[in-house]
Each structure stands twice: as structure tokens, then as C-alpha cells.
Design an enzyme around this catalytic site. Structure first.
Site, PDB file in Angstrom:
ATOM      1  N   LYS A  22       0.828  -1.207   0.000  1.00 24.62           N
ATOM      2  CA  LYS A  22       0.000   0.000   0.000  1.00 24.62           C
ATOM      3  C   LYS A  22       0.860   1.253   0.000  1.00 24.62           C
ATOM      4  O   LYS A  22       0.651   2.162  -0.801  1.00 24.62           O
ATOM      5  CB  LYS A  22      -0.896   0.010   1.255  1.00 24.62           C
ATOM      6  CG  LYS A  22      -1.607   1.326   1.491  1.00 24.62           C
ATOM      7  CD  LYS A  22      -2.468   1.295   2.729  1.00 24.62           C
ATOM      8  CE  LYS A  22      -1.783   1.748   3.980  1.00 24.62           C
ATOM      9  NZ  LYS A  22      -1.627   3.202   4.129  1.00 24.62           N
ATOM     10  N   ASN A  23       1.852   1.290   0.904  1.00 25.79           N
ATOM     11  CA  ASN A  23       2.633   2.519   1.062  1.00 25.79           C
ATOM     12  C   ASN A  23       3.612   2.768  -0.083  1.00 25.79           C
ATOM     13  O   ASN A  23       4.205   3.844  -0.162  1.00 25.79           O
ATOM     14  CB  ASN A  23       3.378   2.521   2.399  1.00 25.79           C
ATOM     15  CG  ASN A  23       2.436   2.790   3.562  1.00 25.79           C
ATOM     16  OD1 ASN A  23       1.256   3.104   3.349  1.00 25.79           O
ATOM     17  ND2 ASN A  23       2.927   2.663   4.776  1.00 25.79           N
ATOM     18  N   ARG A  93      -4.638  10.693   4.531  1.00 25.34           N
ATOM     19  CA  ARG A  93      -3.568  11.682   4.645  1.00 25.34           C
ATOM     20  C   ARG A  93      -2.575  11.610   3.494  1.00 25.34           C
ATOM     21  O   ARG A  93      -1.988  12.618   3.107  1.00 25.34           O
ATOM     22  CB  ARG A  93      -2.809  11.483   5.947  1.00 25.34           C
ATOM     23  CG  ARG A  93      -3.622  11.693   7.192  1.00 25.34           C
ATOM     24  CD  ARG A  93      -2.720  11.457   8.377  1.00 25.34           C
ATOM     25  NE  ARG A  93      -1.447  12.122   8.132  1.00 25.34           N
ATOM     26  CZ  ARG A  93      -1.203  13.386   8.382  1.00 25.34           C
ATOM     27  NH1 ARG A  93      -2.124  14.121   8.938  1.00 25.34           N
ATOM     28  NH2 ARG A  93      -0.035  13.916   8.104  1.00 25.34           N
ATOM     29  N   CYS A 117      -4.949  13.383  13.263  1.00 25.47           N
ATOM     30  CA  CYS A 117      -5.414  12.020  12.979  1.00 25.47           C
ATOM     31  C   CYS A 117      -5.278  11.197  14.240  1.00 25.47           C
ATOM     32  O   CYS A 117      -4.665  11.636  15.208  1.00 25.47           O
ATOM     33  CB  CYS A 117      -4.692  11.421  11.787  1.00 25.47           C
ATOM     34  SG  CYS A 117      -3.211  10.519  12.158  1.00 25.47           S
ATOM     35  N   ARG A 122       0.884  14.746  13.246  1.00 23.85           N
ATOM     36  CA  ARG A 122       1.289  14.523  11.854  1.00 23.85           C
ATOM     37  C   ARG A 122       1.240  15.781  10.975  1.00 23.85           C
ATOM     38  O   ARG A 122       0.475  15.833  10.006  1.00 23.85           O
ATOM     39  CB  ARG A 122       0.445  13.413  11.232  1.00 23.85           C
ATOM     40  CG  ARG A 122       0.641  12.099  11.935  1.00 23.85           C
ATOM     41  CD  ARG A 122      -0.139  10.981  11.306  1.00 23.85           C
ATOM     42  NE  ARG A 122       0.547  10.375  10.190  1.00 23.85           N
ATOM     43  CZ  ARG A 122       0.117   9.288   9.572  1.00 23.85           C
ATOM     44  NH1 ARG A 122      -1.002   8.730   9.946  1.00 23.85           N
ATOM     45  NH2 ARG A 122       0.776   8.781   8.566  1.00 23.85           N
ATOM     46  N   PRO A 123       2.025  16.776  11.272  1.00 29.97           N
ATOM     47  CA  PRO A 123       2.060  17.965  10.412  1.00 29.97           C
ATOM     48  C   PRO A 123       2.770  17.690   9.083  1.00 29.97           C
ATOM     49  O   PRO A 123       3.368  16.624   8.908  1.00 29.97           O
ATOM     50  CB  PRO A 123       2.868  18.969  11.239  1.00 29.97           C
ATOM     51  CG  PRO A 123       3.689  18.149  12.175  1.00 29.97           C
ATOM     52  CD  PRO A 123       2.962  16.859  12.406  1.00 29.97           C
ATOM     53  N   VAL A 124       2.685  18.653   8.153  1.00 29.36           N
ATOM     54  CA  VAL A 124       3.353  18.493   6.851  1.00 29.36           C
ATOM     55  C   VAL A 124       4.347  19.637   6.609  1.00 29.36           C
ATOM     56  O   VAL A 124       4.652  19.968   5.488  1.00 29.36           O
ATOM     57  CB  VAL A 124       2.341  18.409   5.677  1.00 29.36           C
ATOM     58  CG1 VAL A 124       1.605  17.092   5.687  1.00 29.36           C
ATOM     59  CG2 VAL A 124       1.364  19.577   5.704  1.00 29.36           C
ATOM     60  N   ASP A 125       4.863  20.197   7.717  1.00 29.83           N
ATOM     61  CA  ASP A 125       5.763  21.343   7.591  1.00 29.83           C
ATOM     62  C   ASP A 125       7.030  21.038   6.799  1.00 29.83           C
ATOM     63  O   ASP A 125       7.570  21.904   6.108  1.00 29.83           O
ATOM     64  CB  ASP A 125       6.134  21.868   8.995  1.00 29.83           C
ATOM     65  CG  ASP A 125       6.736  20.783   9.873  1.00 29.83           C
ATOM     66  OD1 ASP A 125       6.099  19.728  10.033  1.00 29.83           O
ATOM     67  OD2 ASP A 125       7.856  20.970  10.381  1.00 29.83           O
ATOM     68  N   GLN A 126       7.504  19.799   6.864  1.00 24.16           N
ATOM     69  CA  GLN A 126       8.734  19.454   6.135  1.00 24.16           C
ATOM     70  C   GLN A 126       8.499  19.411   4.623  1.00 24.16           C
ATOM     71  O   GLN A 126       9.382  19.755   3.837  1.00 24.16           O
ATOM     72  CB  GLN A 126       9.301  18.106   6.612  1.00 24.16           C
ATOM     73  CG  GLN A 126       9.637  18.077   8.096  1.00 24.16           C
ATOM     74  CD  GLN A 126      10.669  19.127   8.474  1.00 24.16           C
ATOM     75  OE1 GLN A 126      11.728  19.232   7.854  1.00 24.16           O
ATOM     76  NE2 GLN A 126      10.349  19.939   9.467  1.00 24.16           N
ATOM     77  N   ILE A 327       7.803   7.346  16.974  1.00 20.92           N
ATOM     78  CA  ILE A 327       7.447   8.052  15.734  1.00 20.92           C
ATOM     79  C   ILE A 327       6.163   8.877  15.897  1.00 20.92           C
ATOM     80  O   ILE A 327       6.101  10.026  15.497  1.00 20.92           O
ATOM     81  CB  ILE A 327       7.276   7.064  14.550  1.00 20.92           C
ATOM     82  CG1 ILE A 327       8.480   6.111  14.449  1.00 20.92           C
ATOM     83  CG2 ILE A 327       7.041   7.820  13.241  1.00 20.92           C
ATOM     84  CD1 ILE A 327       9.760   6.717  13.941  1.00 20.92           C
TER      85      ILE A 327
HETATM   86  C1  UD1 Z   1       4.329   7.013   6.481  1.00 26.39           C
HETATM   87  C2  UD1 Z   1       3.474   5.796   6.256  1.00 26.39           C
HETATM   88  C3  UD1 Z   1       2.879   5.322   7.572  1.00 26.39           C
HETATM   89  C4  UD1 Z   1       3.977   5.108   8.596  1.00 26.39           C
HETATM   90  C5  UD1 Z   1       4.879   6.331   8.704  1.00 26.39           C
HETATM   91  C6  UD1 Z   1       6.086   6.120   9.581  1.00 26.39           C
HETATM   92  C7  UD1 Z   1       2.665   6.132   3.994  1.00 26.39           C
HETATM   93  C8  UD1 Z   1       1.514   6.442   3.110  1.00 26.39           C
HETATM   94  N1  UD1 Z   1       2.411   6.141   5.316  1.00 26.39           N
HETATM   95  O1  UD1 Z   1       3.491   8.039   6.988  1.00 26.39           O
HETATM   96  O2  UD1 Z   1       2.171   4.114   7.334  1.00 26.39           O
HETATM   97  O3  UD1 Z   1       3.415   4.855   9.865  1.00 26.39           O
HETATM   98  O4  UD1 Z   1       5.361   6.710   7.402  1.00 26.39           O
HETATM   99  O5  UD1 Z   1       6.859   5.051   9.106  1.00 26.39           O
HETATM  100  O6  UD1 Z   1       3.749   5.854   3.543  1.00 26.39           O
HETATM  101  N2  UD1 Z   1       6.474  14.869  10.649  1.00 26.39           N
HETATM  102  C9  UD1 Z   1       6.533  16.227  10.897  1.00 26.39           C
HETATM  103  N3  UD1 Z   1       6.477  17.084   9.845  1.00 26.39           N
HETATM  104  C10 UD1 Z   1       6.345  16.654   8.549  1.00 26.39           C
HETATM  105  C11 UD1 Z   1       6.286  15.276   8.304  1.00 26.39           C
HETATM  106  C12 UD1 Z   1       6.345  14.405   9.377  1.00 26.39           C
HETATM  107  O7  UD1 Z   1       6.640  16.653  12.054  1.00 26.39           O
HETATM  108  O8  UD1 Z   1       6.298  17.503   7.651  1.00 26.39           O
HETATM  109  C13 UD1 Z   1       6.554  13.898  11.767  1.00 26.39           C
HETATM  110  C14 UD1 Z   1       5.272  13.115  11.966  1.00 26.39           C
HETATM  111  O9  UD1 Z   1       4.346  13.806  12.754  1.00 26.39           O
HETATM  112  C15 UD1 Z   1       5.793  11.861  12.615  1.00 26.39           C
HETATM  113  C16 UD1 Z   1       7.168  11.657  11.966  1.00 26.39           C
HETATM  114  O10 UD1 Z   1       7.521  12.931  11.439  1.00 26.39           O
HETATM  115  O11 UD1 Z   1       5.972  12.068  13.990  1.00 26.39           O
HETATM  116  C17 UD1 Z   1       7.197  10.638  10.843  1.00 26.39           C
HETATM  117  O12 UD1 Z   1       6.120  10.858   9.964  1.00 26.39           O
HETATM  118  P1  UD1 Z   1       6.159  10.467   8.420  1.00 26.39           P
HETATM  119  O13 UD1 Z   1       7.333   9.601   8.142  1.00 26.39           O
HETATM  120  O14 UD1 Z   1       6.018  11.716   7.619  1.00 26.39           O
HETATM  121  O15 UD1 Z   1       4.851   9.622   8.274  1.00 26.39           O
HETATM  122  P2  UD1 Z   1       3.980   9.547   6.973  1.00 26.39           P
HETATM  123  O16 UD1 Z   1       4.860   9.761   5.790  1.00 26.39           O
HETATM  124  O17 UD1 Z   1       2.766  10.396   7.134  1.00 26.39           O
END
Ligand code: UD1
Length: 417
Positions: A22-23, A93, A117, A122-126, A327
Site C-alpha cells: 500500500k505505502n 492523509r 489524525c 502529523r504535520p506536513v511542515d517538512q 514516531i
Molecule cells: C508514512 C506511512 C505510515 C507510517 C509512517 C512512519 C505512507 C503512506 N504512510 O506516513 O504508514 O506509519 O510513514 O513510518 O507511507 N512529521 C513532521 N512534519 C512533517 C512530516 C512528518 O513533524 O512535515 C513527523 C510526523 O508527525 C511523525 C514523523 O515525522 O511524527 C514521521 O512521519 P512520516 O514519516 O512523515 O509519516 P507519513 O509519511 O505520514
């Protein structure tokens, strides 16, 4: 609404085939946005999340073929509307993965912010920070990210934490940027490597996939390609954990054994016998599992997506296991449901101390997220009597034919209304 009825107490035996990941499938579907030529995919799992992503892409004008036998063809000849609305993003997401490709191909994109969620903030700032470094103007208005860049420029981006979809978004954007992009502190997950392989087949120039530093040389256009989606390592791990809990002997085929190292290590520690083939994994579990302790970490560490299933295993294992989640800050919702089955779990911050009990008892429980649902299934397989799992739409998001596969292995599991 459908529920899953699991009657525990039977060991698992036989063979099951692992589905496509899926991922990996979700970002790869989005890669279709980067070219006007067709992208022909194989081993695409039949999952609600894949359907949701296909629907989102179709809304933008991508031609999406019918999915049959794992094959799916997409063609983004023209993109009508580079928009991902709240209705879609709030249900999945991973919809945010369209941001990078849309911006790179169309010069603009409007994507809803995902919001909170069940498992954490789970922000998207990065994602945003990286695209800004590549020259994008991004503003947030009315819950939407509005991004614009005539042509993205290559840049050096150091991500503050390892983010899987963040790395994927920036890697896709960089393939069409002007010049070279270097992504530091990149995610090394096998799904990132699978996406990179697909992009390379489309003509992208990417070095370092699977390491902490990705180097992407931007191109003016990409071509179509054919790509086979990698096997799902989390589905693989879930079945392995189920056998470790319920006992028995199972062979998984169509798997990628080199992607499940951390899971296999813990299963061996729990007392399972495991034999790895080229694309198969055999597990045998005789007697009661021993409790294992683990800490989740980015790949190649122990996957957060396997944490809940191992908590279920520890619930009935001999001894005490300590599970630390690093995480996501709120990923222990399943613990409360496992307690309804008689588990002995104490939570202190991001650590759960699980004291194994001799026997769980079936009860009605509620799935809170995808992997939490899987942990309830694992627990249900060993619990005494019937476990009724509500809200199994979470499972349909990420497990292809779960009850068919488990039934074929001898489990008593069925969907009820
Ligand atoms: C992906 C997977 C999910 C898995 C996760 C961690 C997909 C579709 N989903 O989710 O199944 O549980 O990786 O292996 O591939 N974070 C920030 N800012 C950002 C991005 C992330 O603070 O801009 C933080 C998140 O809140 C979290 C950590 O970084 O604490 C890791 O998140 P991330 O690896 O981005 O998870 P996803 O890509 O959403």
C-alpha cells in the site's frame, strides 16, 4: 456496518500470498502526475486507499484504467484541476503526496491541510519547507495550502526529521525541477526506494535511494514506464506476528524478505523458527511465544506500523515486554482495546509495559486505525471464544483479502453485519 468475527484458538497452517505494498502503491500512483505518457503498474493491491487515490487523480483529469489482476494503468495527459480537496485528504492523509508532483508539472497546486489524525499530530511542515527551498510560494488559506512556482529549482534540503511521505513528495517534485536537488536526512524506507525505481524507469535521474542522502537531477520531462509495486512488508509482518501468536506453520509467498529484517529479528527472539527464501518466508511457532521488547524507529529500525501487532503478541507471551513508540505520540489506542480482551498493559508516556497473560478472552472491540485493527485480529486469533471487531473499514484500507487469506490458513474469521 460490517464487523469482523474472529473465533480464537486455532493454529495457522498453509500458504498465503503477500499483496503489493500500500505505502509504495500510493506515491507511485501520484508519480503518474509527472508525465503525460502512460504509467503501467503491476502488483497494485486492491485496497480502499488505492481506490481513494485513483479517485482523487481521476478528479484532476488523470485517465485511470480498470484495475484487474493487480494491473492498473494511469495517464495524466492533461491535468484539469491541480486540487486535492478536504473531503479526500481528510479520509486519507497520503493524498498530500499529490502536492509535489502537481506543483512540478502544473506550476501550481491547491491541497487541503490534513489536520489531526488518530495516531498523532502529523504535520506536513517538512513537505512545505522543502518545496519553499525549491522556490515555491506557499500560503495557507481557509485550510488549504496554495502553492505556486513557475518552475521549481534544485536546492539542498535538510529535513528536520525522517519523514517518509515528505521525502517522497520532495523527490517527485525534484525530478522536474531545474537543476540538482539534494535531500539530506531522507527516509530510507523500501517504499522510497520502490518509488525511486519507478521514477528512474520514467527517466528520472536519482542517486542514493535507500541512503540518507538523495541526489536528484531535474529533467524537463519524464516518459511513461512499466513498474511492478514491491511486496507489502507490513502485511508480511502482520501475518508473521499472527502465526507467532496463534502458533502453527505458514509459508508466505510473493514477499520481499530483505525488507522485514527488524520484524524477523524480533520474531526469532520470541521463539519463532524462520526460513527466508528468495521471495518467500516460512515461519513455524511451537509453544508459547516469549515476550519481546522493542523501540520503533525509522527504517531499518523496527517499523511503527508493526508496533500494534507486536503488542498483541506480547499480550499472550511468557514474560514482560516493553514497547516504546518514538514516531507517533498517540499510537497506543489499541492498548485500551486489548485490555478489553484481558491484556495486562501499563502505559507510561510513550512506553507500554505488557505483562503476558496465559489467555485472552474474546470481547467486542473497536478498531481505531489501520494497524490497531490488525493487532485486534492477531489478539482475536488467540483469544478464547469470539472477538467482534467493529469499524473494520480501517482494515479494508490496508489489507487485501484479510479474512480470505486467514481463513485459507485455517482461522475462523468472517465478516458479519
Ligand atoms: C508514512 C506511512 C505510515 C507510517 C509512517 C512512519 C505512507 C503512506 N504512510 O506516513 O504508514 O506509519 O510513514 O513510518 O507511507 N512529521 C513532521 N512534519 C512533517 C512530516 C512528518 O513533524 O512535515 C513527523 C510526523 O508527525 C511523525 C514523523 O515525522 O511524527 C514521521 O512521519 P512520516 O514519516 O512523515 O509519516 P507519513 O509519511 O505520514
Amino acid at each position: 456496518m460490517d464487523k469482523l468475527l474472529v473465533t480464537g484458538g486455532r493454529p495457522l497452517a498453509g500458504e498465503a500470498r503477500v499483496s503489493g505494498a500500500k505505502n509504495a502503491a500510493l506515491p507511485i500512483l501520484c508519480a503518474a502526475l509527472l508525465t503525460e505518457k502512460p504509467l503501467a503498474l503491476e502488483n497494485v493491491p486492491r485496497l480502499m486507499d488505492v481506490r481513494t487515490m485513483a479517485k482523487l487523480l481521476a478528479q484532476m483529469g488523470v485517465e485511470v484504467g480498470a484495475q484487474s489482476d493487480g494491473r492498473l494503468e494511469l495517464r495524466a495527459k492533461g491535468i484539469r484541476e491541480p486540487v486535492a480537496g478536504y473531503e479526500m485528504v481528510k479520509t486519507m492523509r497520503a493524498s498530500v503526496l499529490v502536492l509535489g508532483p502537481l506543483l512540478a508539472r502544473c506550476g501550481r497546486a491547491r491541497v487541503s491541510l490534513p489536520g489531526g489524525c488518530a495516531i498523532g499530530a502529523r504535520p506536513v511542515d517538512q513537505h512545505v519547507k522543502g518545496l519553499q527551498a525549491m522556490g515555491a510560494e506557499i500560503t495557507v488559506e481557509h485550510g488549504y495550502m496554495n502553492a505556486e512556482a513557475k518552475r521549481l529549482r534544485g536546492a539542498r534540503v535538510t529535513m528536520d526529521m525522517v519523514t517518509v511521505t515528505g521525502t517522497e513528495n520532495l523527490m517527485m517534485a525534484a525530478t522536474l525541477a531545474e537543476g540538482t536537488t539534494v535531500l539530506e536526512n531522507a527516509a530510507r524506507e523500501p517504499e522510497v526506494v520502490d518509488l525511486a525505481n519507478c521514477l528512474k524507469a520514467m527517466g528520472a535521474k536519482i542517486e542514493g535511494a535507500g541512503t540518507e542522502v538523495l541526489r536528484i537531477e531535474g529533467m524537463s520531462s519524464l516518459s511513461g514506464a512499466r513498474h511492478r509495486v514491491m511486496p507489502d512488508r507490513i502485511e508480511t509482518g502482520t501475518y508473521l506476528a499472527a502465526v507467532a501468536a496463534a502458533g502453527g506453520k505458514v509459508r508466505l509467498t510473493g514477499a520481499a524478505p530483505d525488507t522485514v529484517g527488524a520484524t524477523v529479528e524480533k520474531l526469532v527472539e520470541a521463539g519463532a523458527r524462520i526460513a527466508l527464501g528468495a521471495d518467500s518466508i516460512e515461519i513455524e511457532m511451537a509453544g508459547r511465544a516469549r515476550a519481546v521488547s522493542l523501540t520503533t524507529a525509522p527504517y531499518p529500525g523496527f517499523a511503527t506500523d508493526m508496533q500494534a501487532q507486536f503488542m498483541a503478541l506480547d499480550c499472550i507471551a511468557a514474560g514482560t515486554g516493553t514497547i516504546t513508540e518514538t514516531i507517533f505520540e498517540n499510537r497506543f489506542m489499541h492498548a485500551l482495546e486489548l485490555q478489553r480482551l484481558g491484556a495486562d498493559i501499563a502505559i507510561q508516556g510513550n512506553t507500554a509495559v505488557v505483562r503476558g497473560v496465559e489467555q485472552l478472552q474474546g470481547a467486542s472491540v473497536m478498531a481505531t486505525d489501520l494497524r490497531a485493527s490488525a493487532s485486534l485480529v492477531v489478539a482475536g486469533l488467540v483469544a478464547q471464544g469470539e472477538t467482534l471487531i467493529d469499524r473494520i473499514y480501517h482494515l479494508d484500507r490496508g489489507y487485501e483479502g484479510l479474512e480470505q487469506k486467514l481463513s485459507a490458513l485455517g482461522a475462523r474469521i468472517s465478516r458479519v453485519r
